[in-house]
Scaffold this motif. Sequence first.
Motif, PDB file in Angstrom:
ATOM      1  N   GLU A 533       0.793  -1.222   0.000  1.00 17.66           N
ATOM      2  CA  GLU A 533       0.000   0.000   0.000  1.00 17.66           C
ATOM      3  C   GLU A 533       0.831   1.281   0.000  1.00 17.66           C
ATOM      4  O   GLU A 533       0.291   2.384   0.200  1.00 17.66           O
ATOM      5  CB  GLU A 533      -0.960  -0.001   1.193  1.00 17.66           C
ATOM      6  CG  GLU A 533      -2.006  -1.112   1.101  1.00 17.66           C
ATOM      7  CD  GLU A 533      -3.101  -0.981   2.141  1.00 17.66           C
ATOM      8  OE1 GLU A 533      -2.933  -0.163   3.079  1.00 17.66           O
ATOM      9  OE2 GLU A 533      -4.121  -1.681   2.018  1.00 17.66           O
ATOM     10  N   GLU A 534       2.131   1.181  -0.245  1.00 10.23           N
ATOM     11  CA  GLU A 534       2.953   2.390  -0.273  1.00 10.23           C
ATOM     12  C   GLU A 534       2.419   3.384  -1.304  1.00 10.23           C
ATOM     13  O   GLU A 534       2.185   4.564  -1.001  1.00 10.23           O
ATOM     14  CB  GLU A 534       4.409   2.053  -0.605  1.00 10.23           C
ATOM     15  CG  GLU A 534       5.289   3.295  -0.697  1.00 10.23           C
ATOM     16  CD  GLU A 534       6.558   3.089  -1.516  1.00 10.23           C
ATOM     17  OE1 GLU A 534       7.438   3.962  -1.459  1.00 10.23           O
ATOM     18  OE2 GLU A 534       6.645   2.072  -2.233  1.00 10.23           O
ATOM     19  N   GLY A 535       2.213   2.906  -2.530  1.00  2.00           N
ATOM     20  CA  GLY A 535       1.732   3.797  -3.578  1.00  2.00           C
ATOM     21  C   GLY A 535       0.332   4.306  -3.299  1.00  2.00           C
ATOM     22  O   GLY A 535       0.024   5.487  -3.534  1.00  2.00           O
ATOM     23  N   LEU A 536      -0.531   3.429  -2.802  1.00  2.00           N
ATOM     24  CA  LEU A 536      -1.916   3.829  -2.512  1.00  2.00           C
ATOM     25  C   LEU A 536      -1.956   4.945  -1.472  1.00  2.00           C
ATOM     26  O   LEU A 536      -2.689   5.938  -1.633  1.00  2.00           O
ATOM     27  CB  LEU A 536      -2.689   2.608  -2.015  1.00  2.00           C
ATOM     28  CG  LEU A 536      -4.140   2.857  -1.617  1.00  2.00           C
ATOM     29  CD1 LEU A 536      -4.960   3.305  -2.807  1.00  2.00           C
ATOM     30  CD2 LEU A 536      -4.741   1.596  -0.977  1.00  2.00           C
ATOM     31  N   LYS A 537      -1.188   4.805  -0.415  1.00  2.00           N
ATOM     32  CA  LYS A 537      -1.182   5.825   0.628  1.00  2.00           C
ATOM     33  C   LYS A 537      -0.672   7.158   0.105  1.00  2.00           C
ATOM     34  O   LYS A 537      -1.196   8.229   0.449  1.00  2.00           O
ATOM     35  CB  LYS A 537      -0.344   5.338   1.811  1.00  2.00           C
ATOM     36  CG  LYS A 537      -0.980   4.185   2.573  1.00  2.00           C
ATOM     37  CD  LYS A 537      -0.072   3.666   3.674  1.00  2.00           C
ATOM     38  CE  LYS A 537      -0.716   2.494   4.424  1.00  2.00           C
ATOM     39  NZ  LYS A 537       0.188   1.926   5.453  1.00  2.00           N
ATOM     40  N   LEU A 538       0.363   7.114  -0.732  1.00  2.00           N
ATOM     41  CA  LEU A 538       0.882   8.361  -1.310  1.00  2.00           C
ATOM     42  C   LEU A 538      -0.156   9.017  -2.212  1.00  2.00           C
ATOM     43  O   LEU A 538      -0.388  10.235  -2.137  1.00  2.00           O
ATOM     44  CB  LEU A 538       2.168   8.080  -2.088  1.00  2.00           C
ATOM     45  CG  LEU A 538       3.416   7.779  -1.254  1.00  2.00           C
ATOM     46  CD1 LEU A 538       4.544   7.249  -2.145  1.00  2.00           C
ATOM     47  CD2 LEU A 538       3.875   9.037  -0.515  1.00  2.00           C
ATOM     48  N   LEU A 539      -0.792   8.234  -3.066  1.00  2.00           N
ATOM     49  CA  LEU A 539      -1.798   8.785  -3.980  1.00  2.00           C
ATOM     50  C   LEU A 539      -2.955   9.413  -3.206  1.00  2.00           C
ATOM     51  O   LEU A 539      -3.423  10.511  -3.541  1.00  2.00           O
ATOM     52  CB  LEU A 539      -2.310   7.690  -4.914  1.00  2.00           C
ATOM     53  CG  LEU A 539      -1.318   7.174  -5.959  1.00  2.00           C
ATOM     54  CD1 LEU A 539      -1.850   5.886  -6.604  1.00  2.00           C
ATOM     55  CD2 LEU A 539      -1.044   8.231  -7.027  1.00  2.00           C
ATOM     56  N   ARG A 540      -3.432   8.727  -2.187  1.00  2.00           N
ATOM     57  CA  ARG A 540      -4.541   9.264  -1.390  1.00  2.00           C
ATOM     58  C   ARG A 540      -4.122  10.510  -0.615  1.00  2.00           C
ATOM     59  O   ARG A 540      -4.910  11.461  -0.459  1.00  2.00           O
ATOM     60  CB  ARG A 540      -5.055   8.187  -0.446  1.00  2.00           C
ATOM     61  CG  ARG A 540      -5.870   7.103  -1.147  1.00  2.00           C
ATOM     62  CD  ARG A 540      -6.289   5.990  -0.202  1.00  2.00           C
ATOM     63  NE  ARG A 540      -7.220   5.060  -0.841  1.00  2.00           N
ATOM     64  CZ  ARG A 540      -7.638   3.924  -0.281  1.00  2.00           C
ATOM     65  NH1 ARG A 540      -7.197   3.581   0.933  1.00  2.00           N
ATOM     66  NH2 ARG A 540      -8.489   3.140  -0.926  1.00  2.00           N
ATOM     67  N   SER A 541      -2.885  10.518  -0.149  1.00  2.00           N
ATOM     68  CA  SER A 541      -2.396  11.682   0.584  1.00  2.00           C
ATOM     69  C   SER A 541      -2.354  12.913  -0.314  1.00  2.00           C
ATOM     70  O   SER A 541      -2.786  14.005   0.079  1.00  2.00           O
ATOM     71  CB  SER A 541      -1.005  11.394   1.145  1.00  2.00           C
ATOM     72  OG  SER A 541      -0.438  12.547   1.722  1.00  2.00           O
ATOM     73  N   PHE A 542      -1.876  12.748  -1.530  1.00  2.00           N
ATOM     74  CA  PHE A 542      -1.831  13.889  -2.455  1.00  2.00           C
ATOM     75  C   PHE A 542      -3.241  14.320  -2.853  1.00  2.00           C
ATOM     76  O   PHE A 542      -3.518  15.516  -3.005  1.00  2.00           O
ATOM     77  CB  PHE A 542      -1.016  13.529  -3.696  1.00  2.00           C
ATOM     78  CG  PHE A 542       0.461  13.390  -3.434  1.00  2.00           C
ATOM     79  CD1 PHE A 542       1.182  14.402  -2.823  1.00  2.00           C
ATOM     80  CD2 PHE A 542       1.144  12.232  -3.795  1.00  2.00           C
ATOM     81  CE1 PHE A 542       2.544  14.278  -2.574  1.00  2.00           C
ATOM     82  CE2 PHE A 542       2.503  12.091  -3.557  1.00  2.00           C
ATOM     83  CZ  PHE A 542       3.204  13.116  -2.943  1.00  2.00           C
ATOM     84  N   ARG A 543      -4.125  13.369  -3.042  1.00  2.00           N
ATOM     85  CA  ARG A 543      -5.500  13.715  -3.408  1.00  2.00           C
ATOM     86  C   ARG A 543      -6.154  14.546  -2.311  1.00  2.00           C
ATOM     87  O   ARG A 543      -6.869  15.518  -2.587  1.00  2.00           O
ATOM     88  CB  ARG A 543      -6.310  12.456  -3.673  1.00  2.00           C
ATOM     89  CG  ARG A 543      -7.811  12.703  -3.800  1.00  2.00           C
ATOM     90  CD  ARG A 543      -8.495  11.633  -4.592  1.00  2.00           C
ATOM     91  NE  ARG A 543      -8.199  11.766  -6.014  1.00  2.00           N
ATOM     92  CZ  ARG A 543      -8.871  11.164  -6.976  1.00  2.00           C
ATOM     93  NH1 ARG A 543      -9.880  10.364  -6.682  1.00  2.00           N
ATOM     94  NH2 ARG A 543      -8.553  11.331  -8.232  1.00  2.00           N
ATOM     95  N   GLU A 544      -5.920  14.161  -1.058  1.00  2.00           N
ATOM     96  CA  GLU A 544      -6.482  14.925   0.061  1.00  2.00           C
ATOM     97  C   GLU A 544      -5.974  16.363   0.068  1.00  2.00           C
ATOM     98  O   GLU A 544      -6.680  17.274   0.511  1.00  2.00           O
ATOM     99  CB  GLU A 544      -6.113  14.249   1.383  1.00  2.00           C
ATOM    100  CG  GLU A 544      -6.835  12.930   1.622  1.00  2.00           C
ATOM    101  CD  GLU A 544      -6.292  12.198   2.837  1.00  2.00           C
ATOM    102  OE1 GLU A 544      -5.351  12.721   3.476  1.00  2.00           O
ATOM    103  OE2 GLU A 544      -6.797  11.088   3.134  1.00  2.00           O
ATOM    104  N   LYS A 545      -4.775  16.567  -0.449  1.00  2.00           N
ATOM    105  CA  LYS A 545      -4.201  17.917  -0.492  1.00  2.00           C
ATOM    106  C   LYS A 545      -4.548  18.646  -1.789  1.00  2.00           C
ATOM    107  O   LYS A 545      -4.107  19.786  -1.995  1.00  2.00           O
ATOM    108  CB  LYS A 545      -2.669  17.823  -0.349  1.00  2.00           C
ATOM    109  CG  LYS A 545      -2.195  17.248   0.978  1.00  2.00           C
ATOM    110  CD  LYS A 545      -0.676  17.141   0.998  1.00  2.00           C
ATOM    111  CE  LYS A 545      -0.163  16.640   2.355  1.00  2.00           C
ATOM    112  NZ  LYS A 545      -0.521  15.239   2.612  1.00  2.00           N
ATOM    113  N   GLY A 546      -5.300  17.994  -2.666  1.00  2.00           N
ATOM    114  CA  GLY A 546      -5.698  18.630  -3.916  1.00  2.00           C
ATOM    115  C   GLY A 546      -4.597  18.698  -4.953  1.00  2.00           C
ATOM    116  O   GLY A 546      -4.652  19.520  -5.877  1.00  2.00           O
TER     117      GLY A 546
END
Length: 811
Positions: A533-546
């Motif tokens: 889930e390394e990539g998933l967590k990074l993608l979701r983190s950036f999405r939350e920041k817009g």
Amino acid sequence: MKAYWLATAAALAAAGCTTVPGDVESAPAATAVSAEDAVVTDLVSRMSLERKVAQLIQPQINSFTAEDMRRYRFGSYLNGGNGGPYGDEFAPASEWLRLADEMYDASVEPLANGEPAIPTMWGTDAVHGHTNVVGATIFPHNIALGAAGDADLVRRIGKATAVEIEVTGIDWNFSPTVAVAQDDRWGRTYESYSENPDLVAKLGAALVEGLQGRKGDPDFLGDGHVIATAKHFFGDGGTANGVDQGEVNGDIERLIALHGRPYPATIAAGVESVMASFNSINGRKMHGNEALLTGVLRDRMDFDGLVVGDWNGHGQVAGCTVTDCAQSLLAGLDIYMVPDDWKALMETLVAQVKDGTIPMARLDEAVTRVLKVKYRAGLLGADAKRPSERGYAGQFDKLASSEHRAIAREAVARSQVILKNNGVLPLRSGAKVLVAGTAADDIGQASGGWTLEWQGGSEYVMGGDAGKNGALFPNASSIWDGLKEAVTGKGGTATLSPDGSFSARPDVAIVVFGEKPYAEFAGDQGDMVFRDEEGLKLLRSFREKGIPTVAVFLSGRPMWMNRELNAADAFVASWLPGSEGAGVADVLTGARPATGRLSFSWPADCSGKPVNGPEGALFAFGYGRSLEDTSPLGQLDENCLALESFDSSELFGSGRLASGVVAYAAGGNLSMASDMLAQMRGTSSAAGVAIRGVDRNAQEDAREITMQPGSRFGILQPDGGSGAYRITYQVLGRPTGPVSLTVANGDQATTIDVTREFQHAGDKGWREMVVTAACAATLGNRIEFATGSKLTFGIASVSREDLPEGTECTF
């Protein structure tokens, strides 16, 4: 050798030909064929039984010396995926060439009584470039070339690979793999060009032509060309549940029509070698299947080269062992790949010819096939040369030359498949780009298996960044390197942040993540779910920041990626691109068009069922977007029961540590990074522990651990774990000092004296150890062995399981 060639000239004259073999190539085709037959027939007629058998024996360089070659005269030899010259897996190219000369010289030293001395030949697995050798070009794996779909590109890759192989003095490449993979759970899916047999046939034939030259051309198997191998005959991509070396069942004609379809194309292209497969067809192992090895491959498909076995594959035939298997030769095998047990097999084969188990006619037939391939490759003839005196030999600047790297970069760019793009691609000029993910600057991970090491380029490297951009990859650029150059070249800024942190807000984040390297059975999976889930967590983190995101997924197969596809604004299937990360940047920045198309269907759900067509596919075979295609991809279902039910109880098995599990050696502070033993292989000199892969049931599926007095070896689950430990092990020799086993959870530990148990187990083969709360009150997340004397033992598996309360410990 002069006396031999005088005798051969006389044989040719008797056959109506007055030229010596070195001059035959310029003669008319009919004369060349008769010359080949005359030369080979003459050689076979003057060989002793022992020398004939030796032509059928192929050991690995780790298990014999030049003196052994001089004594036994093996017809060929190989370097295994973890083998290098003089025991150095990362030896410079010059050492590979030096060893080639030593072995060649030993093989051609004159023999007594006029018996011909036959040159040996060296085979290697250069499956995506000459990737056993440090500094060679690392091309994308076959699955990526299938996505590019261009036969001319594959042909050029074959030619470049052949040149780099010849630089190091090697004669023979065990490539191309022409498996038609039908179940992407198979650990070798990335070695297959496609699930489509016609595409596999086209690209497989093209690689053969690149490696050997075009059949009928003057330079066929000449300078800059090597012997090719179509493998694995046949059905390796069709095993039940995608299990490597497993069972293929069904109507034989349908199986031949699907899995056998690439072979006529490679045979028409002139392939000189075919490798038998590990798998079974309808219950019968291919290494002993006369109906298919002879009846189909020889009689129906008209193959006239040699058939070579795979790593101890003959030992899997019913009634056989690694050192005793007449069945394989009788079925149609011509060369036994017997990496370590070559001497005992030679003795057995000689005895079986003498007692009539193996007819002399069959032995002569196999030897004739081997010698004919050598003749065609220029190894038999007045013009035959030592490895270092051939074409490109010793031209080390040809390794990763600018021309070869340009081909690799083109291949990377043309293999990128865009699955989603909400308009973030191509990256705009002047953009502030953040590049995240630990894989972004890891060339080893981008290269996958069969890169320097069998299981992958960065898997076994100890100490710092050698597995990324260090000494092991001197002629390569990571995906980060390529993006940095491309983005800054267009007026933007690029920042590398593996964990995704930043101080200045980026315009876009590129997240590079994917599968860790693996090869063969070590890559088999029970389903198609990507769990890291390394990539998933990074993608979701950036999405939350817009922050808009681009997912760059490194993998050897399509996988269930619905969560990541939903989280990303653009998603690129990058496969295993290799050493030219700039090719990824070429597409992301729009310097090259996005032309890659899926050569495998992409699964819509996580059930694990094979997907080989539109049914059940999220993206079907042939799908891929242009950069201009920004049509929306609807929200995908993220429900996946397999994510919850995954069994992670096995810590080590099939030659692999489970995800997150680490092995370490210690003589002092176990936190020292140099003590970590990636994939449970390597040497920690300071700690006094050395671990090597050994074969139990399959290639390197177990480990042999040698510990010096005062050393410690352990396995750690950083994320915890529960249950009793079950360990399959063997003790080699009887320890003379104390041996202990510690089971620990942080500072809490239980130490068990196992000296008597290990002394009793010495040299008694594989056995099982079960460690429960009955003898270890602390069943924690770490087990550790310690010894007061030199100790050598093996481990084949380590797992954890819940057992009934009160279950006794056993050793």
